[in-house]
Scaffold this motif. Structure first.
Motif, PDB file in Angstrom:
ATOM      1  N   ASP A  90       0.865  -1.182   0.000  1.00  7.39           N
ATOM      2  CA  ASP A  90       0.000   0.000   0.000  1.00  7.39           C
ATOM      3  C   ASP A  90       0.897   1.226   0.000  1.00  7.39           C
ATOM      4  OD1 ASP A  90      -2.732  -0.855   0.118  1.00  7.39           O
ATOM      5  OD2 ASP A  90      -2.208  -1.779   2.020  1.00  7.39           O
ATOM      6  N   PHE A  92       0.538   4.324  -0.022  1.00  7.13           N
ATOM      7  CA  PHE A  92       0.236   5.529   0.763  1.00  7.13           C
ATOM      8  C   PHE A  92       0.264   5.296   2.273  1.00  7.13           C
ATOM      9  CE2 PHE A  92      -2.099   5.717  -3.296  1.00  7.13           C
ATOM     10  CZ  PHE A  92      -1.393   6.755  -3.872  1.00  7.13           C
ATOM     11  N   GLU A  93       0.501   4.050   2.672  1.00  7.59           N
ATOM     12  CA  GLU A  93       0.524   3.740   4.108  1.00  7.59           C
ATOM     13  C   GLU A  93       1.931   3.879   4.672  1.00  7.59           C
ATOM     14  OE1 GLU A  93      -2.066   3.100   6.040  1.00  7.59           O
ATOM     15  OE2 GLU A  93      -3.360   3.365   4.300  1.00  7.59           O
ATOM     16  N   HIS A  97       1.984   1.292  10.069  1.00  7.60           N
ATOM     17  CA  HIS A  97       0.560   1.046   9.901  1.00  7.60           C
ATOM     18  C   HIS A  97       0.318  -0.232   9.096  1.00  7.60           C
ATOM     19  CE1 HIS A  97      -3.651   2.696   8.693  1.00  7.60           C
ATOM     20  NE2 HIS A  97      -3.708   1.754   9.599  1.00  7.60           N
ATOM     21  N   SER A 100       1.193  -3.333  11.144  1.00  9.69           N
ATOM     22  CA  SER A 100       0.186  -3.542  12.201  1.00  9.69           C
ATOM     23  C   SER A 100      -1.126  -4.058  11.601  1.00  9.69           C
ATOM     24  CB  SER A 100      -0.086  -2.229  12.939  1.00  9.69           C
ATOM     25  OG  SER A 100       1.103  -1.721  13.465  1.00  9.69           O
ATOM     26  N   PHE A 101      -1.464  -3.541  10.425  1.00  9.37           N
ATOM     27  CA  PHE A 101      -2.677  -3.988   9.723  1.00  9.37           C
ATOM     28  C   PHE A 101      -2.613  -5.502   9.453  1.00  9.37           C
ATOM     29  CE2 PHE A 101      -4.674  -4.828   5.513  1.00  9.37           C
ATOM     30  CZ  PHE A 101      -5.994  -4.558   5.835  1.00  9.37           C
ATOM     31  N   SER A 102      -1.448  -5.953   8.995  1.00 12.65           N
ATOM     32  CA  SER A 102      -1.279  -7.384   8.696  1.00 12.65           C
ATOM     33  C   SER A 102      -1.512  -8.226   9.947  1.00 12.65           C
ATOM     34  CB  SER A 102       0.124  -7.658   8.165  1.00 12.65           C
ATOM     35  OG  SER A 102       0.326  -6.951   6.980  1.00 12.65           O
ATOM     36  N   GLY A 104      -3.360  -7.493  12.501  1.00 11.41           N
ATOM     37  CA  GLY A 104      -4.789  -7.470  12.810  1.00 11.41           C
ATOM     38  C   GLY A 104      -5.587  -8.426  11.943  1.00 11.41           C
ATOM     39  N   LYS A 110      -3.199  -6.182  19.175  1.00 13.13           N
ATOM     40  CA  LYS A 110      -2.054  -5.289  18.943  1.00 13.13           C
ATOM     41  C   LYS A 110      -0.903  -5.671  19.868  1.00 13.13           C
ATOM     42  CE  LYS A 110      -4.612  -1.292  17.262  1.00 13.13           C
ATOM     43  NZ  LYS A 110      -4.468  -1.705  15.879  1.00 13.13           N
ATOM     44  N   LYS A 147       5.629  -7.710   7.242  1.00 14.96           N
ATOM     45  CA  LYS A 147       4.187  -7.979   7.256  1.00 14.96           C
ATOM     46  C   LYS A 147       3.933  -9.479   7.481  1.00 14.96           C
ATOM     47  CE  LYS A 147       1.620  -5.814   3.995  1.00 14.96           C
ATOM     48  NZ  LYS A 147       0.609  -4.977   4.646  1.00 14.96           N
TER      49      LYS A 147
END
Lengths: 308, 253
Positions: A90, A92-93, A97, A100-102, A104, A110, A147
């Motif tokens: 991504d 723009f990330e 972030h 951390s998204f991965s 989740g 977290k 990730k």
């Protein structure tokens, strides 16, 4: 010991009729680094994609830690981390972030301490607040690894992890992979760089035209299929190989200053003693002697050629 | 259920909205204000009332629906198309998350954005024209159902599209004309009898009619038919999404 991944009679035919995998049977042992080698289009990525759930399987079955990848997909996918071949991020990330998204997505709460540890191990800590689009190709590759490690997987698929990565970064990544293996993670590595497999893998699988043509311990593979070369640095220039030495199939190189003898390590007799006797009889003197083993690359090229 | 994953997708999409606030919220609100100025002032000066409601107030539900429909589709279609375009969809497909949970995350976020947008437009409209809200519960229900249904529809478009052009083509060529011709700016009863019958083939008529009823208790079709139509459309969208995930259409092959 039960394999951590077991692929049985897997065949995959795409909608257009192209059969990417033909009756694949493969077991991956817990804690090993398995190198999957094969030319472009051999089926490596298809195999990985099916195990990870990205591509629908065809016929056959796959289990991960004893769980079926279709029926128990939550259990199997929780164990797996995937680093894809393409640099898909991504843009723009920020690094923090996206990693951390991965985590989740895998249903893990977290854990900033773990994310910090992963980013530090991959030398990404000072880039954590930067947008991915500002990173170099090598750094993006590291982000993909971060990730994949964000949810603490037991199995890690690395699909061409060092493609387009400079030598220094590649060696750093090898170190990371070694540390992961030391912590008990099973690693499946596909690569075009034979030296990478030679450096890292415990076992090698070779896939060609959708078929597994060989699975072997790396050392055993090199011992079984490898040939060795004996090189003699001559004392004085030799114009041509004497008739008395023809049977040894020697090669005259370096403008007559070097003789090379190739022999099979599997043979009960290497023929070296006879060669040395014959050289003495022919009054050919040498000032140095050395041997070298054929590389995994030579073995791989020969295997793929034979399978075609 | 992998609630954490659903929340992660939902938060990710909502964060994208915050980053692109001008595009996501400000732009549709400005467009709606312009509609008020153009239609409310220019046409409103000639048509003073429709079914006993001032023209400016009459068009408010239609304008909200127009924005909710188009933005629900745009948000949901872009939300799922973007990871397909960049390739990051691999992460969703290889995570321990069901297709239902993926839909819940993306469609939930897209619908939330549309509902927020609809509410902002409603509040903005209150600054320009007097508003009545006869049935707030029904208004909220229509708003939520429409946002969810058209977000599901947008999700389908985002899966179907294999380029940015396709992503735009259905909203531009089908949805916007249907919304304009669905009674956003007029009552169906103002049309000649033939066109009234033709208008009943337009599903948006039922949404706007039901929504407008919740404001002023005036409707082109009965409330039960409006609810039935939106339920029918919702069921069709859910059926298509179920089929997409069952077959892996455009995702897993």
């Amino acid at each position: 010991m039960r394999p951590i991944i077991s692929v049985s009679n897997l065949t995959k035919t795409y909608k257009g009729g192209f059969t990417a995998l033909k009756n694949i049977n493969l077991d991956i042992q817990d804690g090993e680094i398995f190198g999957l080698l094969g030319p472009n289009g051999a089926g490596k990525t298809t195999l990985i994609s099916i195990i990870c759930g990205i591509v629908n399987p065809g016929e056959g079955s796959i289990t991960v830690d004893g769980h079926d990848i279709i029926r128990d997909y939550r259990a199997t996918r929780s164990l797996i981390g995937l680093v894809p071949q393409e640099l898909t991020t991504d843009a723009f990330e920020t690094v923090w972030h996206t990693v951390s998204f991965s985590r989740g997505l895998y249903g893990k709460p977290k854990n900033p301490a773990h994310i910090e540890k992963v980013l530090k191990e991959l030398s990404l800590w000072d880039k954590k607040d930067e947008k991915i689009m500002s990173l170099s190709g090598g750094m993006k590759r590291r982000v993909l690894i971060a990730k994949a490690l964000s949810h603490e997987p037991q199995i890690l698929f690395l699909d061409e992890p060092t493609a387009g990565v400079d030598v220094e970064l590649r060696k750093d990544m090898w170190q990371v992979v070694r540390e992961l293996r030391a912590s008990g993670v099973t690693i499946i590595l596909t690569t075009h760089y034979i030296e990478e497999a030679e450096e890292m893998a415990d076992r090698i699988g070779v896939i060609s035209n959708g078929e597994i043509i060989l699975v072997e311990e790396k050392a055993e593979l090199m011992r079984k299929l490898g040939t060795k070369q004996l090189t003699l640095e001559l004392h004085s220039k030799l114009r041509k190989i004497p008739t008395s030495l023809k049977a040894h199939k020697l090669e005259l190189m370096e403008e007559g200053m070097q003789l090379t003898y190739t022999y099979d390590t599997r043979g009960t007799r290497t023929g070296i003693t006879t060669l040395l006797n014959d050289l003495s009889k022919a009054k050919i003197k040498f000032r140095d002697i050395n041997t070298s083993q054929s590389s995994l690359e030579d073995i791989f090229v020969n295997l793929v050629k034979r399978s075609k | 259920m992998n609630w954490l994953a659903i929340w992660e997708i939902y938060s990710f999409e909502m964060a994208r909205t915050r980053r692109t606030l001008a595009q996501s919220i400000v732009s549709p609100v400005i467009s709606t204000v312009l509609y008020f100025v153009v239609f409310g002032s220019a046409i409103g000066s000639r048509i003073t009332e429709v079914d006993g409601v001032s023209y400016g107030s009459f068009i408010v539900p239609g304008l909200i629906m127009l924005s909710v429909l188009t933005q629900s589709i745009a948000n949901a279609s872009f939300g799922i198309y973007f990871p397909r375009f960049t390739g990051t969809i691999y992460e969703l497909l290889s995570a321990p998350i069901s297709f239902f949970e993926i839909v819940l995350g993306y469609v939930g976020a897209a619908a939330t954005k549309s509902i927020i947008l609809g509410s902002i437009i409603l509040a903005t409209a209150g600054l320009f024209v007097p508003l009545e809200l006869a049935h707030p519960f029904w208004m909220a229900l229509f708003l939520v159902l429409t946002a969810i249904t058209f977000s599901l529809f947008g999700f389908i478009i985002g899966i179907w599209a294999d380029g940015f052009e396709k992503l735009q083509i259905i909203p531009l060529l089908i949805i916007t004309p249907l919304a304009f011709l669905g009674g956003s700016f007029y009552s169906i009863s103002m049309l000649p009898p033939f066109w009234q019958k033709v208008s009943l083939l337009n599903p948006v008529v039922y949404l706007i009619s039901g929504f407008r009823w919740s404001f002023y208790e005036i409707a082109d079709v009965s409330l039960s038919i409006s609810l039935g139509m939106i339920g029918f459309f919702l069921a069709i969208c859910m059926g298509i999404i179920w089929w997409i995930f069952k077959t892996g259409y455009q995702l897993k092959n």
